[in-house]
Enzyme design. Structure first.
Site: not given
Length: 286
Positions: A24, A26, A194
């Site tokens: 990922d 961001d 996250d």
């Protein structure tokens, strides 16, 4: 799919790697989530954005619709948004070291993001420099609203890679292209994430790194998806080195992650029901 065909259709397979790291962007590579940052500061605000995250995690709304709502609240011209992010978003302090290790050890890094490709590429170029071109980026897109330019107030909107999917960008589609390769050419697959944008990827790799204290851990614990906890990319670098050098296995790493969660060391409160051992969907052995 043979090795040659895989190399032609899957760029990360061109060097016939034994390991690939998917991640990922961001809040994982970066310290802040650029989309959350825009929404919180120049969109409809942190409280509504966070409620949308929680509603997605609790399956009250799909990620695509929640994310579109977030992005629709950001109306500044697109070029101003990119500059705003370049001025404010910071890289995880250990990611550059990890990336240089990955380049030196034939571990391709592929970014799978629910953010927008032009934003991600601009930020990577600013944060990492020319080597960022060696990272494949797969994300969503940006388009002008009807009758407008993207560089005017309220002129742009997100264009989803997979608009038919409730994820908007279903990361599992790209991951399954690699996990379905023949055993003699299939690489060991890592993924780091996250939050709620990573739910479609959580079950699809050999070792999932979930960021300490974030929503992805809550999801994995609830759904019994194996994971290991990371706080920053120094943790990821250390663990990947151990696995690539044959000092440990992805199975051992996942077991330790589950133990850390049950011991309250993952930054979230362990659920009372979170006692069963997770079972990985894929059983690719090293």
């Amino acid at each position: 799919m043979g090795v040659q065909a895989a190399a032609e259709s899957l760029p990360a397979m061109k060097t016939n790697p034994k390991f690939i790291f998917f991640t990922d962007f961001d809040g994982t590579i970066t310290l802040q989530d650029s989309n959350d940052f825009m929404t919180d500061n120049i969109g409809y605000g942190q409280a509504k954005r966070r409620q949308g995250n929680l509603d997605t995690l609790q399956e009250k709304i799909n990620f695509r619709d929640s994310f579109r709502d977030m992005m629709d609240s950001v109306t500044k011209p697109y070029s101003e948004c990119i500059q705003y992010l370049v001025d404010n978003i910071k890289l995880d302090p250990y990611f550059a070291e990890f990336f240089q290790w990955a380049l030196a050890n034939n571990v391709p890094v592929v970014v799978l993001s629910s953010g927008m490709e032009p934003v991600i590429k601009a930020l990577l170029k600013s944060l990492i420099g020319p080597d960022s071109d060696k990272m494949e980026v797969l994300g969503n897109f940006v388009k002008a609203r009807p009758g407008k330019s993207i560089d005017e107030e309220g002129g742009w909107e997100i264009e989803f890679r997979h608009p038919e999917s409730g994820y908007g960008h279903d990361k599992s589609i790209a991951l399954r292209q690699y996990s379905s390769l023949p055993a003699d050419s299939r690489p060991t697959m890592f993924y780091a994430g996250d939050g709620v944008s990573d739910l479609s990827a959580a079950r699809e790799t050999d070792l999932l790194f979930a960021k300490k204290g974030h929503d992805l851990i809550r999801y994995c614990a609830r759904e019994h998806v194996p994971f290991t906890v990371f706080e920053d990319w120094s943790t990821i670098l250390e663990k990947c080195k151990e696995i690539v050098e044959g000092k440990t296995t992805v199975q051992d790493a996942a077991e330790k992650g589950w133990e850390a969660y049950k011991a309250g060391e993952a930054g979230v409160t362990p659920a009372v029901s979170g006692t069963a051992t997770p079972v990985r969907k894929h059983t690719h052995e090293l």
